[in-house]
Design a protein around this motif. Structure first.
Motif, PDB file in Angstrom:
ATOM      1  N   SER A 320       2.026  23.749 -30.364  1.00  0.00           N
ATOM      2  CA  SER A 320       2.793  22.504 -30.452  1.00  0.00           C
ATOM      3  C   SER A 320       3.670  22.288 -29.224  1.00  0.00           C
ATOM      4  CB  SER A 320       3.645  22.495 -31.727  1.00  0.00           C
ATOM      5  OG  SER A 320       4.488  23.633 -31.763  1.00  0.00           O
ATOM      6  N   LYS A 321       4.278  23.367 -28.697  1.00  0.00           N
ATOM      7  CA  LYS A 321       5.112  23.213 -27.504  1.00  0.00           C
ATOM      8  C   LYS A 321       4.280  22.825 -26.296  1.00  0.00           C
ATOM      9  CE  LYS A 321       9.285  25.865 -28.378  1.00  0.00           C
ATOM     10  NZ  LYS A 321      10.228  26.855 -27.828  1.00  0.00           N
ATOM     11  N   GLU A 322       3.102  23.453 -26.176  1.00  0.00           N
ATOM     12  CA  GLU A 322       2.193  23.110 -25.078  1.00  0.00           C
ATOM     13  C   GLU A 322       1.816  21.638 -25.157  1.00  0.00           C
ATOM     14  OE1 GLU A 322      -2.532  23.451 -24.211  1.00  0.00           O
ATOM     15  OE2 GLU A 322      -1.603  25.199 -25.151  1.00  0.00           O
ATOM     16  N   ILE A 323       1.533  21.163 -26.376  1.00  0.00           N
ATOM     17  CA  ILE A 323       1.160  19.764 -26.569  1.00  0.00           C
ATOM     18  C   ILE A 323       2.333  18.854 -26.198  1.00  0.00           C
ATOM     19  CG2 ILE A 323       0.494  18.032 -28.286  1.00  0.00           C
ATOM     20  CD1 ILE A 323      -0.838  20.339 -29.839  1.00  0.00           C
ATOM     21  N   GLY A 324       3.575  19.255 -26.621  1.00  0.00           N
ATOM     22  CA  GLY A 324       4.756  18.442 -26.308  1.00  0.00           C
ATOM     23  C   GLY A 324       4.995  18.328 -24.826  1.00  0.00           C
ATOM     24  N   ILE A 325       4.851  19.458 -24.100  1.00  0.00           N
ATOM     25  CA  ILE A 325       5.058  19.446 -22.648  1.00  0.00           C
ATOM     26  C   ILE A 325       4.006  18.562 -21.975  1.00  0.00           C
ATOM     27  CG2 ILE A 325       4.987  20.875 -20.574  1.00  0.00           C
ATOM     28  CD1 ILE A 325       6.150  23.145 -22.291  1.00  0.00           C
ATOM     29  N   ARG A 326       2.763  18.669 -22.389  1.00  0.00           N
ATOM     30  CA  ARG A 326       1.697  17.859 -21.800  1.00  0.00           C
ATOM     31  C   ARG A 326       1.944  16.383 -22.058  1.00  0.00           C
ATOM     32  NH1 ARG A 326      -4.094  20.076 -23.358  1.00  0.00           N
ATOM     33  NH2 ARG A 326      -4.639  18.264 -22.062  1.00  0.00           N
ATOM     34  N   ARG A 327       2.420  16.053 -23.273  1.00  0.00           N
ATOM     35  CA  ARG A 327       2.738  14.660 -23.583  1.00  0.00           C
ATOM     36  C   ARG A 327       3.895  14.166 -22.708  1.00  0.00           C
ATOM     37  NH1 ARG A 327       1.879  12.134 -28.234  1.00  0.00           N
ATOM     38  NH2 ARG A 327       2.735  10.393 -27.013  1.00  0.00           N
ATOM     39  N   ALA A 328       4.917  15.046 -22.513  1.00  0.00           N
ATOM     40  CA  ALA A 328       6.072  14.667 -21.697  1.00  0.00           C
ATOM     41  C   ALA A 328       5.680  14.450 -20.241  1.00  0.00           C
ATOM     42  CB  ALA A 328       7.151  15.754 -21.790  1.00  0.00           C
ATOM     43  N   LEU A 329       4.661  15.162 -19.783  1.00  0.00           N
ATOM     44  CA  LEU A 329       4.192  15.013 -18.401  1.00  0.00           C
ATOM     45  C   LEU A 329       3.223  13.853 -18.239  1.00  0.00           C
ATOM     46  CD1 LEU A 329       3.668  18.765 -17.447  1.00  0.00           C
ATOM     47  CD2 LEU A 329       5.526  17.252 -16.733  1.00  0.00           C
ATOM     48  N   GLY A 330       2.979  13.117 -19.329  1.00  0.00           N
ATOM     49  CA  GLY A 330       2.171  11.911 -19.209  1.00  0.00           C
ATOM     50  C   GLY A 330       0.791  11.963 -19.818  1.00  0.00           C
ATOM     51  N   ALA A 331       0.458  13.044 -20.497  1.00  0.00           N
ATOM     52  CA  ALA A 331      -0.865  13.126 -21.118  1.00  0.00           C
ATOM     53  C   ALA A 331      -0.960  12.118 -22.259  1.00  0.00           C
ATOM     54  CB  ALA A 331      -1.110  14.537 -21.650  1.00  0.00           C
ATOM     55  N   LYS A 332      -2.077  11.399 -22.302  1.00  0.00           N
ATOM     56  CA  LYS A 332      -2.276  10.406 -23.348  1.00  0.00           C
ATOM     57  C   LYS A 332      -2.621  11.074 -24.681  1.00  0.00           C
ATOM     58  CE  LYS A 332      -4.020   6.905 -20.127  1.00  0.00           C
ATOM     59  NZ  LYS A 332      -5.166   6.024 -19.794  1.00  0.00           N
ATOM     60  N   PRO A 333      -2.288  10.424 -25.805  1.00  0.00           N
ATOM     61  CA  PRO A 333      -2.674  10.977 -27.114  1.00  0.00           C
ATOM     62  C   PRO A 333      -4.179  11.194 -27.238  1.00  0.00           C
ATOM     63  CG  PRO A 333      -1.066   9.238 -27.398  1.00  0.00           C
ATOM     64  CD  PRO A 333      -1.445   9.223 -25.938  1.00  0.00           C
ATOM     65  N   SER A 334      -4.965  10.261 -26.639  1.00  0.00           N
ATOM     66  CA  SER A 334      -6.421  10.400 -26.709  1.00  0.00           C
ATOM     67  C   SER A 334      -6.902  11.644 -25.981  1.00  0.00           C
ATOM     68  CB  SER A 334      -7.100   9.157 -26.129  1.00  0.00           C
ATOM     69  OG  SER A 334      -6.728   8.966 -24.762  1.00  0.00           O
ATOM     70  N   THR A 335      -6.220  12.008 -24.881  1.00  0.00           N
ATOM     71  CA  THR A 335      -6.593  13.206 -24.120  1.00  0.00           C
ATOM     72  C   THR A 335      -6.344  14.459 -24.950  1.00  0.00           C
ATOM     73  OG1 THR A 335      -6.009  12.095 -22.046  1.00  0.00           O
ATOM     74  CG2 THR A 335      -6.213  14.499 -21.985  1.00  0.00           C
ATOM     75  N   ILE A 336      -5.186  14.489 -25.627  1.00  0.00           N
ATOM     76  CA  ILE A 336      -4.864  15.618 -26.505  1.00  0.00           C
ATOM     77  C   ILE A 336      -5.887  15.727 -27.633  1.00  0.00           C
ATOM     78  CG2 ILE A 336      -3.141  16.628 -28.047  1.00  0.00           C
ATOM     79  CD1 ILE A 336      -2.298  16.624 -25.127  1.00  0.00           C
ATOM     80  N   MET A 337      -6.239  14.578 -28.231  1.00  0.00           N
ATOM     81  CA  MET A 337      -7.192  14.580 -29.338  1.00  0.00           C
ATOM     82  C   MET A 337      -8.561  15.077 -28.871  1.00  0.00           C
ATOM     83  SD  MET A 337      -8.255  11.520 -31.967  1.00  0.00           S
ATOM     84  CE  MET A 337      -9.278  10.638 -30.761  1.00  0.00           C
ATOM     85  N   TYR A 338      -9.008  14.585 -27.681  1.00  0.00           N
ATOM     86  CA  TYR A 338     -10.290  15.016 -27.157  1.00  0.00           C
ATOM     87  C   TYR A 338     -10.295  16.514 -26.865  1.00  0.00           C
ATOM     88  CZ  TYR A 338     -11.737  10.142 -26.636  1.00  0.00           C
ATOM     89  OH  TYR A 338     -12.077   8.839 -26.868  1.00  0.00           O
ATOM     90  N   GLN A 339      -9.138  17.024 -26.413  1.00  0.00           N
ATOM     91  CA  GLN A 339      -9.035  18.448 -26.080  1.00  0.00           C
ATOM     92  C   GLN A 339      -9.363  19.310 -27.304  1.00  0.00           C
ATOM     93  OE1 GLN A 339      -7.908  20.283 -23.058  1.00  0.00           O
ATOM     94  NE2 GLN A 339      -8.883  21.818 -24.356  1.00  0.00           N
ATOM     95  N   PHE A 340      -8.721  18.995 -28.420  1.00  0.00           N
ATOM     96  CA  PHE A 340      -8.943  19.794 -29.631  1.00  0.00           C
ATOM     97  C   PHE A 340     -10.317  19.511 -30.245  1.00  0.00           C
ATOM     98  CE2 PHE A 340      -4.423  20.317 -29.204  1.00  0.00           C
ATOM     99  CZ  PHE A 340      -4.197  21.588 -29.708  1.00  0.00           C
ATOM    100  N   LEU A 341     -10.783  18.302 -30.083  1.00  0.00           N
ATOM    101  CA  LEU A 341     -12.103  17.957 -30.601  1.00  0.00           C
ATOM    102  C   LEU A 341     -13.197  18.705 -29.835  1.00  0.00           C
ATOM    103  CD1 LEU A 341     -13.179  16.188 -32.849  1.00  0.00           C
ATOM    104  CD2 LEU A 341     -13.528  14.352 -31.179  1.00  0.00           C
TER     105      LEU A 341
END
Length: 414
Positions: A320-341
């Protein structure tokens, strides 16, 4: 996409135990699917082979007495003179009589076996005999029958008959009596082997192989013993071959009605067993097997999918912290979703390939302990792989969506 795949591999390397657990879930599910599918293929093949000799244009007409206590030997539901009369029924191409027991037809037994008494001095037994032209056999001692044996009273006895009549002595060259005829034993065939038309070789007989041990004689001797070359005798049923373009049940019913007209005083009914209907029943059984395999596939994929979803949920919580940092650095929600998918599909794909390999190995090994040989197919491998990939997508979508909705501010300052 390539970057997402590389990141997925790196993340999975750090959680090897979780990856192994996921693979166990998937491999178990895929192995069961491949094995059950192979068994289903084998059972379908067994059904088809059981009825492959049935002519779809032929029907059986037999007589059923109205009084179960009536002595059927006193009844004459079929006469040789009836055969000529039946040829006048519209749609009939050929009429054939048989003095075989009706149970051979009703139970789909092997009509091409003759059962008779066999003796060697004071040793007696009963045995089944087959024609060398219709049945394959595996010789374990002596020689097989050949074309030069035509017209000769020679026999290849099965190992069961050999042990009964000769015990430990050598039967080759000795004479046995079959019925009232003397035959010379020229070979011994394995009673525990059956010819597999799929592998085109002999294998050990299993409990599903409804084939009795049989000895083998030349074809003309078999015809003599079984009475196939004799036109007289009680007729137990008739086979009706129908002309092209005519409805088989209709023509067969017409033959049954004609028989009722020829024998009006008999208390009973002429009945029809349509061979085409039997084949349709076989196809229905095959479809039933396919449905059973489909149910097993769905259950296995569902169980495996639940396991993948739980593992991916744990992964989302841990990262969750890794995801939060990536989101704070500008990662889109779709990118996060694709990563886990991508991670979910990657796990299921790799596990699926391993599961197919293990499933194939289990299937090949099981032919030594199963009553019939499971038949793996490329389609079962392909369907299993596609099923597990779809499972990875469907069951990985929920954790992936949850990961994409993580609030970076709450996670970072938590």
């Amino acid at each position: 996409m390539l970057t997402l795949l590389k990141n997925s591999i790196e993340n999975l390397k750090g959680h090897k135990l979780r990856l192994i657990v996921a693979f166990i879930w998937i491999i178990t599910g895929i192995t069961s699917v491949v094995f059950v599918s192979s068994v289903g293929n084998a059972m379908s093949q067994v059904f088809k082979q059981s009825f492959q000799t049935i002519d779809s244009k032929t029907a059986i007409v037999y007589f059923e007495s109205a009084d179960s206590n009536t002595n059927e030997s006193l009844l004459t539901p079929f006469l040789s003179s009836d055969l000529q009369e039946l040829q006048t029924v519209e749609g009939v191409e050929k009429i054939k009589s048989s003095n075989k027991p009706l149970t051979d037809v009703i139970s789909f037994g092997d009509e091409n076996l003759y059962n008779g008494n066999v003796s060697y001095f004071n040793q007696n037994t009963s045995a089944s005999f087959a024609s060398s032209l219709t049945h394959k056999y595996k010789v374990v001692k002596g020689r097989a029958l050949n074309a030069s044996d035509a017209g000769k009273k020679v026999v290849v006895i099965d190992t069961f008959t050999k042990e009964t009549l000769f015990e430990k002595s050598d039967p080759i060259g000795k004479g046995i009596t079959i019925g009232r005829l003397n035959f010379e034993v020229v070979g011994v065939c394995d009673a525990d082997s059956v010819y597999d038309p799929v592998d085109k070789k002999f294998r050990k007989k299993g409990s599903f192989d409804n084939v009795p041990p049989y000895s083998v004689v030349p074809n003309d001797m078999y015809n003599f013993l079984s009475g196939k070359n004799i036109k007289t005798g009680a007729i137990n049923y008739i086979s009706v071959t129908v002309k092209d373009g005519f409805d088989i049940p209709t023509v067969a019913k017409g033959v049954a009605n004609k028989m009722s007209e020829l024998h009006p005083k008999l208390e009973g009914e002429y009945k029809v067993r349509d061979q085409n209907t039997i084949q349709k029943s076989t196809e229905a059984m095959t479809k039933g097997i396919d449905k059973f395999v489909l149910v097993i596939t769905i259950v296995a994929m569902f169980v495996g999918g639940i396991g993948i979803m739980n593992i991916m949920y744990v992964s989302v919580m841990e990262r969750s912290k890794e995801i939060g940092i990536r989101r704070a650095l500008g990662a889109k929600p779709s990118t996060i979703m694709y990563q886990f998918l991508v991670e979910s599909v990657f796990i299921t794909s790799c596990g699926g390939v391993l599961g197919i390999i293990v499933g194939y190995a289990v299937t090949i090994y099981s032919k030594n302990i199963m009553p019939f040989r499971p038949i793996p197919s490329f389609n079962s491998f392909l369907y299993s792989f596609l099923a597990i990939v779809i499972t990875g997508i469907v069951f990985g979508l929920v954790p992936a969506h949850k990961a994409s909705k993580v609030d970076p501010i709450k996670i970072i300052y938590k």
